[in-house]
Every structure is written in C-alpha cells, then in structure tokens.
Design a protein around this motif. Structure first.
Motif, PDB file in Angstrom:
ATOM      1  N   GLU A  17       1.349  -1.371  -0.004  1.00 34.67           N
ATOM      2  CA  GLU A  17       0.345  -0.122  -0.010  1.00 34.67           C
ATOM      3  C   GLU A  17       1.002   1.344  -0.150  1.00 34.67           C
ATOM      4  OE1 GLU A  17      -4.214  -1.202   2.002  1.00 34.67           O
ATOM      5  OE2 GLU A  17      -1.997  -1.701   3.406  1.00 34.67           O
ATOM      6  N   GLN A  20       2.197   1.535  -3.181  1.00 34.24           N
ATOM      7  CA  GLN A  20       1.148   1.998  -4.546  1.00 34.24           C
ATOM      8  C   GLN A  20       0.730   3.749  -4.053  1.00 34.24           C
ATOM      9  OE1 GLN A  20      -2.881   0.064  -3.640  1.00 34.24           O
ATOM     10  NE2 GLN A  20      -3.617   1.694  -5.504  1.00 34.24           N
ATOM     11  N   ALA A  24       1.575   6.617  -6.613  1.00 33.56           N
ATOM     12  CA  ALA A  24       0.281   7.681  -7.158  1.00 33.56           C
ATOM     13  C   ALA A  24       0.522   9.201  -7.093  1.00 33.56           C
ATOM     14  CB  ALA A  24      -0.440   7.466  -6.113  1.00 33.56           C
ATOM     15  N   LYS A 665       1.696  -1.808 -14.388  1.00 31.64           N
ATOM     16  CA  LYS A 665       0.408  -0.843 -14.452  1.00 31.64           C
ATOM     17  C   LYS A 665      -0.611  -2.465 -13.589  1.00 31.64           C
ATOM     18  CE  LYS A 665       0.814   2.228 -18.660  1.00 31.64           C
ATOM     19  NZ  LYS A 665      -0.207   3.041 -18.858  1.00 31.64           N
ATOM     20  N   HIS A 669      -2.294  -1.675  -9.692  1.00 28.16           N
ATOM     21  CA  HIS A 669      -3.583  -1.239  -8.846  1.00 28.16           C
ATOM     22  C   HIS A 669      -4.259  -3.372  -9.009  1.00 28.16           C
ATOM     23  CE1 HIS A 669      -3.686   2.405 -10.685  1.00 28.16           C
ATOM     24  NE2 HIS A 669      -2.691   2.468 -11.292  1.00 28.16           N
ATOM     25  N   TRP A 670      -3.532  -4.224  -8.664  1.00 22.12           N
ATOM     26  CA  TRP A 670      -4.438  -5.527  -8.452  1.00 22.12           C
ATOM     27  C   TRP A 670      -5.158  -5.415  -7.310  1.00 22.12           C
ATOM     28  CZ3 TRP A 670      -4.993  -9.360 -11.579  1.00 22.12           C
ATOM     29  CH2 TRP A 670      -5.095 -10.949 -11.253  1.00 22.12           C
ATOM     30  N   GLU A 672      -6.904  -3.302  -6.226  1.00 22.77           N
ATOM     31  CA  GLU A 672      -8.004  -2.301  -7.011  1.00 22.77           C
ATOM     32  C   GLU A 672      -8.785  -3.655  -7.438  1.00 22.77           C
ATOM     33  OE1 GLU A 672      -7.661   1.961  -7.356  1.00 22.77           O
ATOM     34  OE2 GLU A 672      -5.755   1.403  -7.286  1.00 22.77           O
ATOM     35  N   MET A 673      -8.745  -3.561  -8.439  1.00 22.84           N
ATOM     36  CA  MET A 673      -9.004  -4.337  -9.761  1.00 22.84           C
ATOM     37  C   MET A 673      -9.675  -5.927  -8.977  1.00 22.84           C
ATOM     38  SD  MET A 673      -5.431  -5.086 -12.184  1.00 22.84           S
ATOM     39  CE  MET A 673      -6.556  -6.260 -13.217  1.00 22.84           C
ATOM     40  N   PRO A 702      -6.210   5.254 -15.009  1.00 16.99           N
ATOM     41  CA  PRO A 702      -5.470   4.265 -14.270  1.00 16.99           C
ATOM     42  C   PRO A 702      -5.813   3.089 -13.796  1.00 16.99           C
ATOM     43  CG  PRO A 702      -4.740   6.560 -13.327  1.00 16.99           C
ATOM     44  CD  PRO A 702      -5.849   6.711 -13.543  1.00 16.99           C
ATOM     45  N   LEU A 703      -7.011   2.599 -13.180  1.00 16.20           N
ATOM     46  CA  LEU A 703      -7.406   1.492 -13.272  1.00 16.20           C
ATOM     47  C   LEU A 703      -7.604   1.535 -14.719  1.00 16.20           C
ATOM     48  CD1 LEU A 703      -8.483  -0.465 -11.335  1.00 16.20           C
ATOM     49  CD2 LEU A 703     -10.115   0.156 -10.617  1.00 16.20           C
ATOM     50  N   ALA A 706      -5.129  -0.496 -16.484  1.00 18.86           N
ATOM     51  CA  ALA A 706      -5.006  -1.292 -15.776  1.00 18.86           C
ATOM     52  C   ALA A 706      -5.263  -2.787 -16.950  1.00 18.86           C
ATOM     53  CB  ALA A 706      -4.450  -1.892 -13.935  1.00 18.86           C
TER      54      ALA A 706
END
Length: 861
Positions: A17, A20, A24, A665, A669-670, A672-673, A702-703, A706
C-alpha cells in the motif's frame, strides 16, 4: 547509521500500500509537469534554463494545443532555446497528451530534422513510462517511429515527401540554413512549393462545421434557461475529482441566467475557460455580434451543460439518490464488507494467489500459445491459412484466409429434409400448453402479493397473455367474452399481478433445465458456450426509455433486446437497454444475471463488443471472451515479459509479437482490480457503470488502463486461436454459436409480428415484461421442436437399414437445428361464422362511457 523513521501517516500501511501511494504521488507530480512545455522540460531535465521569453513561448504553444488557433510562427534570435522548446519538448508533450496523434518535424536538412526526431525518441524512452507513452516494438528507425498508442513521429527535410503519413502536428524548424538562402528567390520558391504540396495533402478539417454546430446549439439557450436555477441549486449532484470543475460551473449557472448581458457583458475572467473545448471556443469567445473581448453567455451555458452530460456519462459527476446516474465508486465493496467476502469470492474466481504468481502463470500461458503457433506455421509453409504483408509505412499486416462454408453431405441433407417433414403442424397456444404439461413452467407465475396462485383456470389466462405479448398483438385477438379465463378484466388482472420479470425468469429456468435433459442436445453442446447479441425494436412512443439510432431506427427511437443463448439453443438471460449502445458495456451485466444453467466458460459476441478493458474484466471473472473481429488483419497482438519467466523465440512471428504488455500497471492496481471483480460478481455494482467510468471517452483512468493491460494477454490468446494456421476449429465453433444467435433472432421476428414489429410500451417495466415473454415463448418453441426432433431421430435410427436412404450419423445430428419453424403457426386462426345484425347497423359505442382498448393506438398523441 540509523534509518529515518517512516512517517506516521504511512506506518499503519502494508508495504504494497505504501508503494501504491508513492507511485500515485509520483504519477500526480508527472501530470502536473504537463501544464506547458517549459515546465515539463525544467522538471525532467535540470540542465534546461528558463529565461522569461521561453515562458511567453510556452503559453503560446499551450494555446495552440488547446485549439485557440491552428498555426503559430515563432521568431527569435539564434541560440535562445527556441528549437529545443518548440521542436523537441513540445512534440514530446503533445504525444504525452495525445498518444494516438502523428507528429512531423521538418527542417532545412535531413541531419537537423533527424537530430530533433532522435531527441524526441530519447525523451519517450527515458520519460515516457510516466505518461503511458511507449515506443512500438520494432520501431527502430531514428527518423520514423511509432508509439503503442497508435501515434508516431517522422523527421524529414523540407522538400521530402510526407505522402501516406497523416499529420496532426507539423513543426517546421528553420526552413532556411542561413540569411543567404532566405534571401534567395529560387530557394524561397522551392520552400513555398513544398509547403503548398503539404497543405494539399492535408484534408480540410471540420473545425468550421463543428463551430457552426455549436453556434446552432447555443441558439437553444432559451429552451434550457427555465431549468438552470433548479439544476444549479440541486443538492442531488456530487462530483469525483475529475468532475468538480464541471459541477462548480453548473452551480454558477443560475446567476448567469439572471444576468443582463446587454448591460453588463460577460468577461473571460468570469468563466472557467478550461471547460471550453476547441469546438466551442469560436461560439463562446469569438462571437462577432458581441463587443470585443465579451463572452457569449448563451453559448457558454450550453457548453457547460454539454460538459455536464459528458461528466455524467463518465460518472465524474453523479446523482444521489439514483440508480442510473449514481456513483459506482460508492457501491464497490470496501473495508469490513470487502474483507468479509474477500477470501471466498477470490477463491471462487481463482484469484487468491499473489499477483506475481498469478501474472507468471498468465505470461507462461501466452508464451506457450506463441510457441504453439510458431511451430505449425513454419511446418505449414505455403499451405498455412495466414500470411504476412509489409505495408508501405513499415508495419506488418496479418492476412487471414476467409473461413469457407462447410460442405453438406447427402446424409445431412436427407436428415434435415426428413425430420422437417416429420414435425407436426402446430398452433402456438397448443405448443405452450403441451410444454407446460412436460415442465410445469406456468406454475412459476405466482401472485405479486402472497406468492401463490389463487385463480381457477389461470393457465389459460397465462397462455393467452404470453401469446398476446410475444406476438405483439394486444388483448383483442385473445379475448373471449364467453370464457371467464379470457375476459378482458381477467387478462388485465393476471397481467398486472402475475406476469412480471421475476416470474418470467423463474419460468424460463424450468425450460432451460428441461432443454438440457433432452438426449439430442448433447450433440449440440454442453451449455458451456454462450453468445450475447442485441435485437433492435422501434418504439414509436414519446419516452425516455428509448434512444435514437439512424442506422436501425431511421428518424425514430428504439430499444435493444440484449439476449444470451447457450450452445444448447436455450435463451439463458436478457436485458433491455435504450437505443443501440455498444454491446460490450452491457454484456457482463447480462451474463451476471442469468436465469439458470451452469457458468459459461466461453462467450462469443460480434465485433461491436470488443475492447481491451472488456477483455480484462471478462478474464478476471472467469470467462473466455471471444468476439468475432471484423478487422482481424489489423488487430494488435501482444507479448508479455516478466523477471524469472523465460519467453521469446517466436520465429516468423517475432514481428507480429512486437507490442509489449505493461505488467507494472497491473501490479500497481491489483488490489483495486480484485475489489472491482468481487463487487461485480456479488452484484454490488453494474459493469456498465464501471466501464463508462474507466473508459472516460477514450482516455482511460489508471485503473482502466490496468484492466486494459491485463486484458491484452487474454485478447492475444484469443487471437492466436482464431488465426491458427492449421486448425480452424475454434473459429468455426465461435461462428456456429453466433449463427445460432442470428437464427434465434429470425424466429423472434417471426413470432413478434404484430404492429409491424414495433414495441408500443413506453415504460421500461412494460418493455422488459413484453420482451421477457417473447424470450420465454422462444424457449418453449425451441424445447418443443427439440423433443420432437429427438423423437424423429430415434425413429429413423430404429428403422431397418433398407428402409432409410442413409445412416443417421452423429456428426449430422450435431448440425440440425431446432430453430426451423415452418411448422409453427404464429398468426392465429380466424372465425368465419356468419353473424350479421338482425336489422340495420350495429349500435355505436358511447365515447363518454367506453374506454379506449389497451391495444388501440388512439389519436391522443
């Protein structure tokens, strides 16, 4: 030496985190540098000096990029940073903002032009990752190279041709070598002739047309003015970070609407000029009928409303409470709610391993697919079903042989003709009663209040209603005043309290299960393959639940009936959407809300459903997304590389595999994915809303990027199976399923024959009920035909060999279809008993006491 302590605000976070958040923040700083070319240059290159005149130059370049004017000339003494800023940093910034654009840099000599092109290339290589700007693999030429987003740079001297190279930005740096050349009439003439030839190659833009359209829209200001106060003061609207500027401008609209602009003209400093795109600038800022420097208030208001609509479409601005326009971010699982279901949900999706291990498996699978295609391609030689062609621009194009039709053997023709003759001639109501005797599907229609069935002979009423809705004929043809079950009052009551979306889905589930149990169905499929496509209907009513599409509805409006069909020829789910939106935005929602059946492993669609982002979402939810590409030869193939995984060595396919997936990428963002996938599969949020939000009208978040990068692996796996140089089984399987879908749509058109096939329902609930009834009747007809085909095949197989022309082969049984319906009567039957009045004419109805029938069109609209 002691390590510095971690700041308190990061101490409670996991390493992933923290990483990440740092990434960001780094991304945000990189985006801030794009405000103008000199800020970008100063931020990335500490050697770049910034004297005041370069700031003036940078502001002019920003205005050019923004569309304030279409050309710019810069005159300065030599050695003051003009060429570095204009011909090197400005093209790089342009590509960062418009990755799909083509840039040409020219000068008086090839060497100087090439030097500028090399510098821009170096910037892309060194700094492009921060702006999702990458060189296309295989673009090795210094003077002509492409980016993965579709853009590129060409560096040539003045006098060289640009034919075949579409240019969005043309930079002419030093057209003359020195003063002597500049004063030479002959050399100036050569430059002028070259420039004229370049202008002839550039097609006229549509700026004037766009400006005229916006000016026409501005003339409708008085139409929207009464609503501006209510809209600006509404507390229902909220905004994400990308929509706050738009919402702030909307909240100022009431004051603008009250302003007497004739007495007090609106000035540029009083509006948010960043909300005025190039297409609106002439109408808003350059209205010749207003005083110099004044803003056209009417045009600006309509411009802001257009930006509001776009922001609503992207969900940057949202409404609450609302179902259609709400914020999808707020509905994603988060915190304790996500942790409570995370483990089970990810295990069900096979996404419970660390991201590195998961991606290693995907990379290995893609590498193996490339290897498996390369070997048979070399072995097939000239007999391969695909070939490669080098285009004039140096790009590699894939040519794939057309898929020829399968031949029909004599035994297959005999089996089709014979079974068709054996099927009974049948009326649609009788078919529905017989299917109910097998399955009891009509028992699923229960009362809205207590979930029971309390009326006598209700099945007769239900069959009449299903025929009325599916055939689109209204009540009148099915009413019988002498039969209590068929009176108008009974039908209206049953329609209101029994025929609903949930009861139709429950009845359909029984038909799907019954279809899977018929013996002949095993020759058609196992139910693991599905297709999703839309059938369009005109809605000639004034309603917000229909949308325009000149291609399908001409000057009217309509709806799309998006329906899913499995390889056992059963309709397994449906969705009704206004207009003709891209199918891919709704396919996932349709698949996640099916009526019954096992989870589909492969989903075939037409070419309108494709995007890399959709591939990513489908893959994470466990589906093999298989669209049929219209432009197969122009598709982009991808390779993936990862530390610790050995890849490469694709032989003749190396040039085809030159595009590289950016796995960093995905890694970033994994988490969040995974949360998005979990929210979708648990029904917390609609895929349609997320795709609109992620896509941002061609500029993904960005998401969203990804998901697109992750989807490129699945897309390439699908493409490699489609273009297999030897085996076309996969492509035929996909095409066969789409053919089943098209045949089912033809049967639907024949059944829904009333009122010229137009849906007369104005409200969404009525549209869903009617098309749900159509899908249910379709499944009943398919089940009826399937059982009788099964019986016919069994009888033919039981005949002695000498009594039949051919053997009944399994491969022939697999190619007969239950969608043939020449034996089915959907048009009803008429009564011809003579019953004239005893004398004179029949009595007229009293208009004051008799209501218009439900299925009469009336004259009130």
């Amino acid at each position: 030496m002691r390590e510095p302590p971690i700041p308190d605000e990061l101490a409670h976070l996991e390493d992933a985190e923290v990483y990440q958040q740092l990434q960001a923040a780094k991304k945000a700083v990189a985006q801030d540098l794009l405000c103008d070319p000199v800020t970008l240059a100063r931020g990335l290159d500490p050697r770049y000096r910034l004297p005041p005149h370069l700031r003036v130059m940078a502001n002019a370049l920003v205005e050019l990029e923004r569309g304030d004017y279409d050309r710019l000339m810069v005159f300065t003494p030599s050695q003051v940073g003009k060429s570095t800023t204009v011909a090197e940093w400005f093209p790089f910034r342009w590509l960062c903002l418009h990755g799909e654009d083509r840039v040409a840099v020219t000068s008086y000599s090839d060497d100087l032009a090439m030097r500028r092109g090399k510098t821009v290339r170096r910037y892309i290589t060194e700094y492009g990752d921060e702006y999702d700007l990458e060189l296309l693999a295989g673009s090795s030429a210094a003077q002509d190279y492409d980016t993965t987003a579709g853009g590129g740079v060409r560096s040539v001297s003045i006098g060289s041709g640009l034919t075949g190279f579409d240019v969005n930005l043309l930079i002419v740096d030093d057209p003359h070598k020195d003063r002597a050349e500049a004063e030479s009439a002959r050399l100036r003439g050569l430059v002028h002739d070259w420039w004229s030839s370049v202008e002839e190659l550039v097609p006229p833009g549509d700026d004037a047309t766009e400006a005229a359209v916006r000016a026409l829209l501005a003339s409708r200001y008085n139409t929207v003015r009464p609503f501006l106060t209510l809209l600006g003061r509404s507390t229902a609207l909220g905004a994400a970070s990308g929509g706050r500027r738009v919402l702030a401008a909307v909240q100022k609209l009431p004051a603008l609407s009250r302003r007497r602009v004739k007495d007090k003209p609106l000035l540029p400093r009083e509006i948010d000029s960043k909300l005025v795109p190039p297409a609106w600038r002439r109408a808003v800022l350059n209205n010749a009928d207003l005083p110099a420097g004044a803003v056209d208030r009417d045009a600006y208001v309509v411009c802001v409303l257009e930006q509001l609509y776009r922001a609503l479409q992207r969900r940057d601005v949202f409404a609450s409470p609302s179902n259609r326009w709400s914020d999808p971010r707020a509905r994603l699982l988060d915190g304790k709610a996500w942790e409570a279901v995370r483990e089970d949900t990810l295990a069900g999706l096979s996404l419970n391993e660390p991201v590195e291990e998961h991606l290693k498996g995907r990379v290995k699978a893609l590498d193996a697919a490339w290897q498996l295609m390369a070997e048979p391609l070399e072995e097939a030689g000239q007999d391969a079903k695909l070939s490669f062609e080098i285009q004039p621009n140096g790009r590699l194009k894939l040519n794939v042989d057309r898929l020829g039709a399968l031949g029909e053997s004599a035994s297959l023709k005999w089996l089709r003709q014979t079974t068709a003759k054996m099927l009974l001639k049948f009326d649609l109501p009788d078919l529905l009663f017989e299917v109910d005797s097998w399955t009891g599907f009509l028992d699923a229609f229960v009362h809205l209040g207590d979930g029971r069935t309390r009326m006598e002979d209700i099945k007769t009423s239900l069959v009449a209603l299903l025929v009325s809705e599916a055939c689109n004929i209204g009540y009148t043809p099915v009413i019988d005043a002498d039969d209590e079950a068929l009176t108008r009052a009974r039908l209206v009551h049953v329609d209101q309290y029994y025929l609903r979306v949930d009861t139709i889905a429950a009845a359909n589930a029984k038909l799907i299960e019954a279809q899977a149990k018929v013996s002949i169905v095993k020759f058609w499929g196992e139910g693991l393959l599905a297709s999703v496509d839309g059938l369009r209907f005109v809605v000639p009513k004034r309603t917000i639940h229909a949308g325009p599409s000149p291609k399908y509805y001409h000057f009217k409006r309509g709806i799309t009936w998006l329906n899913a069909v499995n390889d056992q020829v059963a309709g397994i789910g449906l969705m009704v959407v206004p207009g003709t939106p891209r199918d891919s935005l709704h396919i996932l929602d349709a698949l996640l809300n099916l009526d019954a059946g096992v989870k589909r492993e492969m989903v075939a669609t037409d070419n309108a459903s494709y995007s890399d982002m959709v591939f990513g979402l489908f893959t994470m939810l466990g589906y093999n997304f298989s669209p049929r590409f219209k432009d197969l030869g122009d598709q982009r193939f991808w390779r993936a590389e990862m530390p610790g995984v050995e890849t490469g060595g694709y032989g003749p396919l190396e040039d085809l595999a030159r595009n590289k997936v950016n796995l960093s990428k995905v890694t970033m963002h994994w988490p969040e994915m995974l949360r998005v996938a979990g929210s979708l599969v648990t029904g917390q949020v609609r895929a349609y809303d997320l795709l609109r939000m992620f896509g941002r009208e061609g500029r993904p978040t960005p998401l969203g990027q990804a998901f697109a990068e992750y989807g490129r692996i699945a897309k390439t796996l699908h493409l490699l199976r489609v273009v297999d140089p030897v085996d076309d089984t996969y492509r035929r399987q996909m095409n066969r399923q789409l053919t089943v879908q098209e045949s089912r749509h033809k049967l639907a058109r024949d059944i829904c024959h009333g009122k010229r096939g137009q849906i007369m329902q104005a409200y969404r609930t009525g549209q869903e009920d009617q098309l749900g009834a159509l899908g249910l009747v379709l499944n009943a007809a398919v089940l009826w035909t399937t059982r009788y085909l099964d019986a016919a095949v069994d009888r033919l197989r039981a005949l002695p060999p000498e009594e039949r022309e051919h053997d009944v082969l399994n491969e022939d049984v697999a190619r007969i279809s239950p969608l043939k319906h020449a034996n089915l009567n959907c048009l009803g039957r008429y009564s011809f008993a003579a019953r004239p009045p005893r004398e004179g004419l029949r009595p007229l109805r009293d208009p004051a006491t008799v209501h218009l029938d439900e299925d009469d069109e009336g004259t009130g609209e």
